[in-house]
Design a protein around this motif. Sequence first.
Motif, PDB file in Angstrom:
ATOM      1  N   LEU A  72       0.977  -0.732  -0.096  1.00 19.83           N
ATOM      2  CA  LEU A  72      -0.122  -0.021  -0.253  1.00 19.83           C
ATOM      3  C   LEU A  72       0.874   1.164  -0.108  1.00 19.83           C
ATOM      4  O   LEU A  72       1.690   1.470   0.809  1.00 19.83           O
ATOM      5  CB  LEU A  72      -0.611  -0.090   1.117  1.00 19.83           C
ATOM      6  N   GLN A  74       1.831   5.261  -1.568  1.00 21.26           N
ATOM      7  CA  GLN A  74       1.694   6.617  -1.729  1.00 21.26           C
ATOM      8  C   GLN A  74       2.681   7.624  -2.643  1.00 21.26           C
ATOM      9  O   GLN A  74       4.083   7.313  -2.406  1.00 21.26           O
ATOM     10  CB  GLN A  74       1.421   8.331  -0.685  1.00 21.26           C
ATOM     11  N   GLN A  82       6.257   6.496  -0.574  1.00 21.58           N
ATOM     12  CA  GLN A  82       5.801   6.383   0.630  1.00 21.58           C
ATOM     13  C   GLN A  82       5.257   4.920   1.083  1.00 21.58           C
ATOM     14  O   GLN A  82       4.328   5.465   0.576  1.00 21.58           O
ATOM     15  CB  GLN A  82       6.030   7.531   1.547  1.00 21.58           C
ATOM     16  N   VAL A  84       2.746   2.557   2.757  1.00 19.50           N
ATOM     17  CA  VAL A  84       2.499   3.294   4.591  1.00 19.50           C
ATOM     18  C   VAL A  84       1.615   1.257   5.260  1.00 19.50           C
ATOM     19  O   VAL A  84       0.757   2.025   6.191  1.00 19.50           O
ATOM     20  CB  VAL A  84       0.962   4.261   4.107  1.00 19.50           C
ATOM     21  N   GLY A  85       1.651   0.776   3.734  1.00 17.17           N
ATOM     22  CA  GLY A  85       1.160  -0.519   4.775  1.00 17.17           C
ATOM     23  C   GLY A  85       1.983  -2.141   3.755  1.00 17.17           C
ATOM     24  O   GLY A  85       2.267  -1.271   2.407  1.00 17.17           O
ATOM     25  N   PHE A 103      -4.762   4.372  -1.893  1.00 18.99           N
ATOM     26  CA  PHE A 103      -3.500   4.062  -1.658  1.00 18.99           C
ATOM     27  C   PHE A 103      -3.539   3.402  -3.121  1.00 18.99           C
ATOM     28  O   PHE A 103      -4.154   2.999  -3.105  1.00 18.99           O
ATOM     29  CB  PHE A 103      -3.554   4.166  -0.826  1.00 18.99           C
ATOM     30  N   GLU A 142      -4.985  -2.215  12.626  1.00 12.39           N
ATOM     31  CA  GLU A 142      -4.198  -0.978  11.810  1.00 12.39           C
ATOM     32  C   GLU A 142      -3.400  -0.230  12.226  1.00 12.39           C
ATOM     33  O   GLU A 142      -2.937   0.481  12.045  1.00 12.39           O
ATOM     34  CB  GLU A 142      -4.646  -1.105  10.684  1.00 12.39           C
ATOM     35  N   ALA A 146      -0.235   1.496  12.530  1.00  9.81           N
ATOM     36  CA  ALA A 146       0.177   2.567  11.207  1.00  9.81           C
ATOM     37  C   ALA A 146       0.906   3.749  12.003  1.00  9.81           C
ATOM     38  O   ALA A 146       2.084   4.478  12.267  1.00  9.81           O
ATOM     39  CB  ALA A 146      -0.365   3.380  10.639  1.00  9.81           C
ATOM     40  N   TRP A 149       4.160   2.298  13.640  1.00  6.17           N
ATOM     41  CA  TRP A 149       5.284   2.423  12.212  1.00  6.17           C
ATOM     42  C   TRP A 149       5.508   4.348  12.198  1.00  6.17           C
ATOM     43  O   TRP A 149       6.945   4.190  11.559  1.00  6.17           O
ATOM     44  CB  TRP A 149       4.532   2.493  10.836  1.00  6.17           C
ATOM     45  N   ASP A 198      11.835   2.226   0.513  1.00  4.47           N
ATOM     46  CA  ASP A 198      10.430   3.197  -0.117  1.00  4.47           C
ATOM     47  C   ASP A 198       9.220   2.902   1.446  1.00  4.47           C
ATOM     48  O   ASP A 198       8.490   3.786   1.969  1.00  4.47           O
ATOM     49  CB  ASP A 198       9.645   2.410  -1.040  1.00  4.47           C
TER      50      ASP A 198
ATOM     51  N   LEU B 143      -7.449   6.035  10.300  1.00  4.49           N
ATOM     52  CA  LEU B 143      -5.955   4.751   9.944  1.00  4.49           C
ATOM     53  C   LEU B 143      -5.385   5.742   8.221  1.00  4.49           C
ATOM     54  O   LEU B 143      -4.141   5.985   8.038  1.00  4.49           O
ATOM     55  CB  LEU B 143      -7.069   3.558   8.853  1.00  4.49           C
ATOM     56  N   ALA B 146      -3.744   8.829   9.045  1.00  2.00           N
ATOM     57  CA  ALA B 146      -2.384   8.176  10.082  1.00  2.00           C
ATOM     58  C   ALA B 146      -1.488   7.886   8.969  1.00  2.00           C
ATOM     59  O   ALA B 146      -0.301   8.079   8.421  1.00  2.00           O
ATOM     60  CB  ALA B 146      -2.278   7.170  10.739  1.00  2.00           C
ATOM     61  N   ARG B 147      -1.840   7.055   7.727  1.00  6.46           N
ATOM     62  CA  ARG B 147      -1.417   6.910   6.843  1.00  6.46           C
ATOM     63  C   ARG B 147      -0.815   7.852   6.117  1.00  6.46           C
ATOM     64  O   ARG B 147       0.867   7.941   5.683  1.00  6.46           O
ATOM     65  CB  ARG B 147      -2.141   5.607   5.297  1.00  6.46           C
ATOM     66  N   MET B 150       2.767   9.204   7.086  1.00  6.03           N
ATOM     67  CA  MET B 150       3.547   8.352   7.390  1.00  6.03           C
ATOM     68  C   MET B 150       4.671   9.596   5.986  1.00  6.03           C
ATOM     69  O   MET B 150       5.911   9.107   6.152  1.00  6.03           O
ATOM     70  CB  MET B 150       3.659   7.060   6.631  1.00  6.03           C
ATOM     71  N   ILE B 151       4.029   9.512   4.644  1.00  5.03           N
ATOM     72  CA  ILE B 151       4.765  10.000   3.781  1.00  5.03           C
ATOM     73  C   ILE B 151       5.400  11.096   4.105  1.00  5.03           C
ATOM     74  O   ILE B 151       6.467  12.088   3.986  1.00  5.03           O
ATOM     75  CB  ILE B 151       3.520  10.353   2.208  1.00  5.03           C
ATOM     76  N   GLY B 154       7.804   9.956   6.171  1.00  2.00           N
ATOM     77  CA  GLY B 154       8.823   9.150   6.114  1.00  2.00           C
ATOM     78  C   GLY B 154      10.231   9.939   4.512  1.00  2.00           C
ATOM     79  O   GLY B 154      10.903   9.719   4.284  1.00  2.00           O
ATOM     80  N   ARG B 155       9.046  11.072   4.022  1.00  2.72           N
ATOM     81  CA  ARG B 155       9.770  11.379   2.644  1.00  2.72           C
ATOM     82  C   ARG B 155      10.265  12.960   2.484  1.00  2.72           C
ATOM     83  O   ARG B 155      10.682  13.884   1.511  1.00  2.72           O
ATOM     84  CB  ARG B 155       8.895  11.142   1.476  1.00  2.72           C
TER      85      ARG B 155
END
Lengths: 250, 250
Positions: A72, A74, A82, A84-85, A103, A142, A146, A149, A198, B143, B146-147, B150-151, B154-155
């Motif tokens: 998963l 983006q 990135q 995300v899962g 996503f 989940e 997340a 993470w 990634d 969710l 949250a995802r 992450m970008i 992370g990025r």
Amino acid sequence: MNDISFNTRANTRDCGTCPIRHRAVCARCQPDELEQLDAIKYYRTFEAGQPVIWSGDPMEFVSSVVSGIATLSQTMEDGRTQMVGLLLPSDFIGRPGRNTAPFDVVAVTDLTLCCFRKTPFENMMEKTPAIGTRLLQMTLDELDSAREWMIVLGRKTAREKIASLLTILARRDASLHVKPPRDGMSFELPLTRESMADYLGLTLETVSRQVSALKKSGVIELQGKRRVIIPDLNRLISETGDDMDGGLIT
Amino acid sequence: MNDISFNTRANTRDCGTCPIRHRAVCARCQPDELEQLDAIKYYRTFEAGQPVIWSGDPMEFVSSVVSGIATLSQTMEDGRTQMVGLLLPSDFIGRPGRNTAPFDVVAVTDLTLCCFRKTPFENMMEKTPAIGTRLLQMTLDELDSAREWMIVLGRKTAREKIASLLTILARRDASLHVKPPRDGMSFELPLTRESMADYLGLTLETVSRQVSALKKSGVIELQGKRRVIIPDLNRLISETGDDMDGGLIT
DNA sequence: GCGCAACTTTGATCAGGATCAAGACAAGAT
DNA sequence: ATCTTGTCTTGATCCTGATCAAAGTTGCGC
């Protein structure tokens, strides 16, 4: 009455209609629902590398992973991406109540999904509240994963990130086997160095270097480029920076 | 029948029992449920800086934020901390079906929670499936948020991270007002530089520098240290690195 | 007013990871 | 066998953000 319990990843069961043991919604099929389920249920397979769905696309099904691995992710306009899962067998894909995918989903290995057409699935959810409850529990899991993470992405060093990822993969792999980890477990890396990068918010060169560094330190061993041997899981866990006793994403 | 719809953050309503407009579960109280609700519902207030609950603690209630701001965060043994969520009025705290808190919750400003004892709440959920459905939708939203975060972690570069955070805060703030953003919106920063750093995976010095840099570029203006003026929201959004048209966490 | 504490800014230097670049290696294809 | 292609490793250098350090600002109690 029946004895169906809420299966966890470590506690799966045969659903009787799907080819492998798993814990997702279709694993909870009850005998008298099967006829109807078969009418709305179907399998889809994807080859390694194929996209399952792109972010923003209309999504007319929900599904669970039967076999194989998907990601998963983006991507920003300039190409930074990135993950995300990581979607492993028994994981659920889809959003009851949503019409578009949030996503990108891409098959990493050959992939089989067990799909349910969305509207009938939603109807089924209404008639069977246990499904909604189950789905809420899975979604909460989940969400916690997340969020856990995020500390990896935001606060860990490259080495800790690699160790964290390997720990997750090792644990997931261990949970598939019956025997508990006799020390000296090993597993096949499902991801390329680039995918690992990634996932971890690194570059592939850094991933390569840190994997080599962990090997040189004796924390892991490699057979070829993909098979990872973990002589001492606790040693690896201590490299993650996490508390020894748990907490890490399952 | 009634016309209660699933309220979104931009579409709140008075619940009739809570002091402010919000969208969480207790906002959906129906008249004939109120008596029972009052028996299991109570308010708790916290001063700025006070902890609400620590990760791992037993959690005997679920709640929604009535007023004030709280953070959801996680700390490593060596002190590195990562915020994993910002809890604003109408946000939900708690896990039906769980007994311990997965993260630390800390009041950033003075905070009022509308709490429900967990067991009665879970019973209510069983009797009123709409609550479970609503909670599933909210959890799916969280969710996705949250995802999407992450970008950012992370990025994105430090400057993009700051711009992303300011955009979220600006949008959340804008959604509280009736008037749509006549250009030249402004809002009060609820977070210290250190909290911003913990949210973004940066150090407080970097946050300070990048905020100054955005000011020097004319993307934002500051009144004192906490009030942020945004002359042109699109300009700020273009600094986030995201697609202009949406996607950013709401 | 003053003093104090918490927060913030700014400067100097450092280092971890990114970037750029070249090869190494393995599996297929011709 | 050779070429190709995709993946991985390794090296050299650069740059972003971390770290260490000091001083500026704000608000509050007295």
